[in-house]
Design an enzyme around this catalytic site. Structure first.
Site, PDB file in Angstrom:
ATOM      1  CG  HIS A 356      11.032  39.251  -4.195  1.00 34.86           C
ATOM      2  ND1 HIS A 356      12.230  39.089  -4.849  1.00 34.86           N
ATOM      3  CD2 HIS A 356      10.082  38.840  -5.061  1.00 34.86           C
ATOM      4  CE1 HIS A 356      11.993  38.581  -6.060  1.00 34.86           C
ATOM      5  NE2 HIS A 356      10.706  38.428  -6.221  1.00 34.86           N
ATOM      6  CG  ASP A 366      10.958  37.733 -10.393  1.00 37.52           C
ATOM      7  OD1 ASP A 366      10.850  38.265  -9.275  1.00 37.52           O
ATOM      8  OD2 ASP A 366      10.942  36.504 -10.561  1.00 37.52           O
ATOM      9  CD  GLU A 403       9.521  35.502  -4.317  1.00 41.79           C
ATOM     10  OE1 GLU A 403       8.440  35.064  -4.713  1.00 41.79           O
ATOM     11  OE2 GLU A 403      10.545  35.483  -5.042  1.00 41.79           O
ATOM     12  CD  GLU A 404      13.168  35.111  -7.406  1.00 43.70           C
ATOM     13  OE1 GLU A 404      12.657  33.980  -7.479  1.00 43.70           O
ATOM     14  OE2 GLU A 404      12.864  36.041  -8.159  1.00 43.70           O
ATOM     15  CG  ASP A 432       7.375  38.619  -7.313  1.00 47.32           C
ATOM     16  OD1 ASP A 432       8.310  39.062  -7.996  1.00 47.32           O
ATOM     17  OD2 ASP A 432       7.465  37.544  -6.688  1.00 47.32           O
ATOM     18  CG  HIS A 524      13.794  33.103 -12.139  1.00 48.76           C
ATOM     19  ND1 HIS A 524      13.327  32.092 -11.338  1.00 48.76           N
ATOM     20  CD2 HIS A 524      13.223  34.234 -11.656  1.00 48.76           C
ATOM     21  CE1 HIS A 524      12.503  32.588 -10.427  1.00 48.76           C
ATOM     22  NE2 HIS A 524      12.420  33.884 -10.611  1.00 48.76           N
TER      23      HIS A 524
HETATM   24 ZN   LIG Z   1       9.744  37.529  -7.876  1.00 50.76          ZN
END
Ligand SMILES: [Zn+2]
Length: 703
Positions: A356, A366, A403-404, A432, A524
């Site tokens: 993603h 990420d 995706e998130e 990922d 995140h």
């Molecule tokens: Zn991810």
């Protein structure tokens, strides 16, 4: 003249000797004949030299240079860039698919104390010295929020509810602290339980709102040094994330089970089962500690105490909080980019790789570590195709979006192309995050264990200078695996949480997910940026290179093998183990007899396939090889139940499903029936599972 021809002769003799010696010493990779092994080995040796750490570093810097939440202008720019790169690489089919999906962005997240005193949570991550990314103005970074939180405004007392799992609320009830009408304050916990499960649980218990904070015991100073000195989360880091109930159905909540194309029908928001009805917001420990200091009430149970220097209390005391959450609830376009290298011999068969692109903010690890790795893999393959090489099967690269939010673009794409993918997809390999450390982590369906095991023998650990498989065994022996990792090289317990879900659970395509992992406490948050990756996660980008090598070898072997390297003997054996486990938790083991017998039949069918494979590889009869390929490709499909799992029809795989926590559940129908203690349901689920296993065995040619 004489001497020249002598040299040529000598060279030819040397080559024959070398080739013969090589053929004797190196067995052909799984799925290859002895005759085609040397050619494969040659292309693999070339490929392994090609990935460049410097290029991956620059690519990671580029993809993570600015926040790029799904649906944003920057996300679109990156999609355009990837599409253009695929075109430059000479891929035959390059497409950008747009889906219009429910993609709420935040307008307001307010958390403030109204009693015993007035205080407002800044909801802001503080800059750290020497990291310009963290100094960006707040309007560029966006508000921290929980995507798909309901919008609303509540003022209520606060109760501390541990990790916010059902047993935690049971415990509160036993102590006599009501959660109904209160705001639940809970920890993101290790082991991880998906934040959407915490939201659903709080909603079911009648909480008025939910606050989820990062306790330093889980990902902060109690674990080790914090960023910028170390990998763990600094005081103000906030874990953003979706709280959607995608364990019920992932993808656009308004098109459950079909693609969000322009003409597609949409359901009303009120009918969407995956949308939470509760308001929820994330907090840093710095902000949460202000609330915890004022919460009052009895002391929390020992297991609920985190690492903050305060007395953890349960609430019901003087603390009252006002929460206001507003999201814009807009339908926005998202973009899936694909590029295909057409196969030379079996072009209809598709080996798919994907990652993603969207990130909550910068997404250093990420997903931009994975995006940089995928672009390097695509580039190296384009160099090989320019040199005249072609894979036997077609290779598809996919850059997923949102995706998130709820695995959105992979789900929509899988739903849109369900027919052709079920016909032609050989396997899907997901990455990922590529590298947040040095520990190799793989999860896959058991059919891919042998392929991954062989690849991990070939690719070397960049620091230890031994094969990845050996380095993995050393970390298991030294017990230094990151929390929650499998002790097997390949974990066959697949839950959810990334883009392989639609392929496995909806389409019945064999999947694998690979990465290198390490201590990573900035997930995140704005501290997950290029500096974190380059200084802490993978200085030198050597594990990114190793990941490209592993990903690429899996791809090259799946795409080039004479017969698909899928192992159903191992699959059957693993399912037998899963049945054994389920039996141990059930009073009447004979209820699972049918499933046990069918798992054995699958193992025997897999064993029989291996005998046929050897014969086919030695005779190299094209028709036989292709027939075997078709059987191997369709076996995983047979493990789907068209009616789906009880209560969640989108999830159709009989062996794998995510729990609501995202943790893996194997044999979901059986295990859920066992948990309910319902003998009739256990027998029915066993029969359904047995049906799928027998269909798979029959697909493989066992009557
Ligand atoms: Zn991810």
């Amino acid at each position: 003249m004489r001497s020249a021809s002598f040299i040529v002769m000598a060279a030819i003799v040397a080559m024959i000797v070398a080739t013969t010696a090589w053929q004797r010493s190196v067995p052909a990779p799984f799925g290859f004949s002895e005759a085609s092994a040397p050619e494969q080995s040659a292309i693999e040796r070339r490929f392994l030299q090609m990935p460049s750490a410097d290029r991956i570093r620059e690519s990671n810097r580029f993809f993570s240079s600015a926040p790029h939440i799904a649906g944003s202008p920057r996300d679109r720019e990156l999609a355009d860039y990837i599409r253009d790169q695929f075109t430059v690489f000479g891929f035959e089919t390059v497409t950008m698919s747009t889906y219009d999906v429910l993609l709420p962005w935040p307008e307001e997240t307010t958390v403030e104390m109204v009693a015993p005193r007035a205080w407002r949570a800044p909801m802001r991550e503080e800059p750290v010295p020497g990291d310009v990314y963290t100094e960006a103005p707040p309007e560029q970074l966006g508000l921290a929020y929980h995507a798909y939180s309901a919008s609303g405004d509540v003022t209520a007392p606060v109760v501390y509810a541990g990790s916010g799992n059902p047993e935690d609320y049971d415990r509160l009830e036993a102590i006599g602290i009501p959660i109904k009408g209160a705001i639940a304050l809970v920890r993101y916990s290790v082991p991880y339980s998906y934040r959407g499960f915490k939201a659903l649980t709080a909603q079911q218990r009648g909480a008025a709102g939910l606050l989820i904070y990062s306790d330093p015991a889980d990902d902060g100073f109690a674990k080790g040094r914090v960023y910028p000195e170390g990998p763990w989360g600094p005081p103000s880091h906030i874990q953003r994330g979706g709280i959607v109930y995608d364990f019920l159905v992932p993808g656009d909540p308004l098109t459950p089970g079909w693609a969000s194309t322009p003409a597609a029908p949409r359901i009303d928001r009120s009918e969407a089962v995956s949308l939470p009805a509760i308001i929820s917001a994330p907090l840093s420990w710095k902000d949460a500690s202000v609330l915890l200091e004022s919460i009052g009430g009895p002391e929390a149970p020992a297991e609920w105490r985190g690492a903050l220097p305060l007395t953890y209390r349960l609430g019901g005391g003087p603390l009252v909080v006002h929460m206001r959450v507003r999201a814009d609830d807009r339908v926005r376009p998202i973009w899936t980019v694909t590029g295909t290298i057409r196969g030379s011999e079996r072009p209809d068969q598709l080996v798919i790789v994907g990652n993603h692109r969207d990130a909550w903010t910068y997404g250093g690890v990420d997903p931009s570590s994975g995006t940089a790795a995928m672009m390097e893999l695509a580039r190296t393959l384009s160099v090989l195709t320019r040199g005249g090489w072609r894979p036997k099967r077609s290779i598809v690269f996919a850059s997923w979006d949102a995706e998130e939010f709820t695995l959105t673009s992979s789900t929509e794409w899988g739903e849109e192309h369900a027919g052709s993918l079920q016909q032609n997809a050989v396997a899907y390999i997901n990455v990922d995050s590529a590298a947040s450390g040095r520990h190799f982590t793989a999860s896959a369906v058991p059919a891919l264990n042998r392929l991954i095991g062989e690849v991990a023998q070939t690719v070397r650990d960049p620091a230890a200078h031994i094969p990845i498989a050996a380095a993995f065994r050393d970390t298991v022996a030294a017990d230094t695996l990151p929390g929650g990792s499998s002790r097997d090289l390949v974990s066959n317990r697949l839950g959810s949480g990334s883009d392989y879900t639609v392929f496995l659970n909806f389409l019945g395509v064999p999947v694998a997910d690979v990465s290198f992992r390490g201590p990573y406490g900035v997930y995140h948050s704005i501290y997950d940026n290029h500096n974190w990756v380059a200084r802490i996660g993978d200085p030198g980008f050597r594990y990114h290179v190793a990941l490209v090598q592993i990903w690429g070898l899996m791809l090259l072997r799946l795409a080039n093998a004479d017969t698909l390297p899928l192992d159903y003997e191992d699959y059957g054996r693993r399912v037998e183990e899963f049945v054994n486990e389920a039996e141990k938790t059930w009073s009447s083991p004979s209820d699972l007899g049918e499933a046990r017998a069918a798992a054995r039949a699958l193992r025997e069918a897999g064993l029989e396939v291996e005998a046929r494979r050897l014969r086919a590889l030695s005779t190299r009869n094209t028709a036989t090889l292709e027939a075997l390929d078709q059987q191997l490709m369709r076996a995983e499909r047979a493990l789907l139940d068209p009616n789906g799992l009880p209560g969640r029809p989108w999830y159709r795989h009989l062996v794998f499903a995510p729990k609501f926590t995202y943790a893996p559940e194997v044999l979901p129908g059986v295990v859920e029936a066992v948990r309910q203690g319902d003998g009739e349901r256990v027998r029915a689920a066993s029969a359904r599972l047995a049906g799928g296993l027998r269909r798979a065995a029959e697909t493989l040619g066992k009557r």
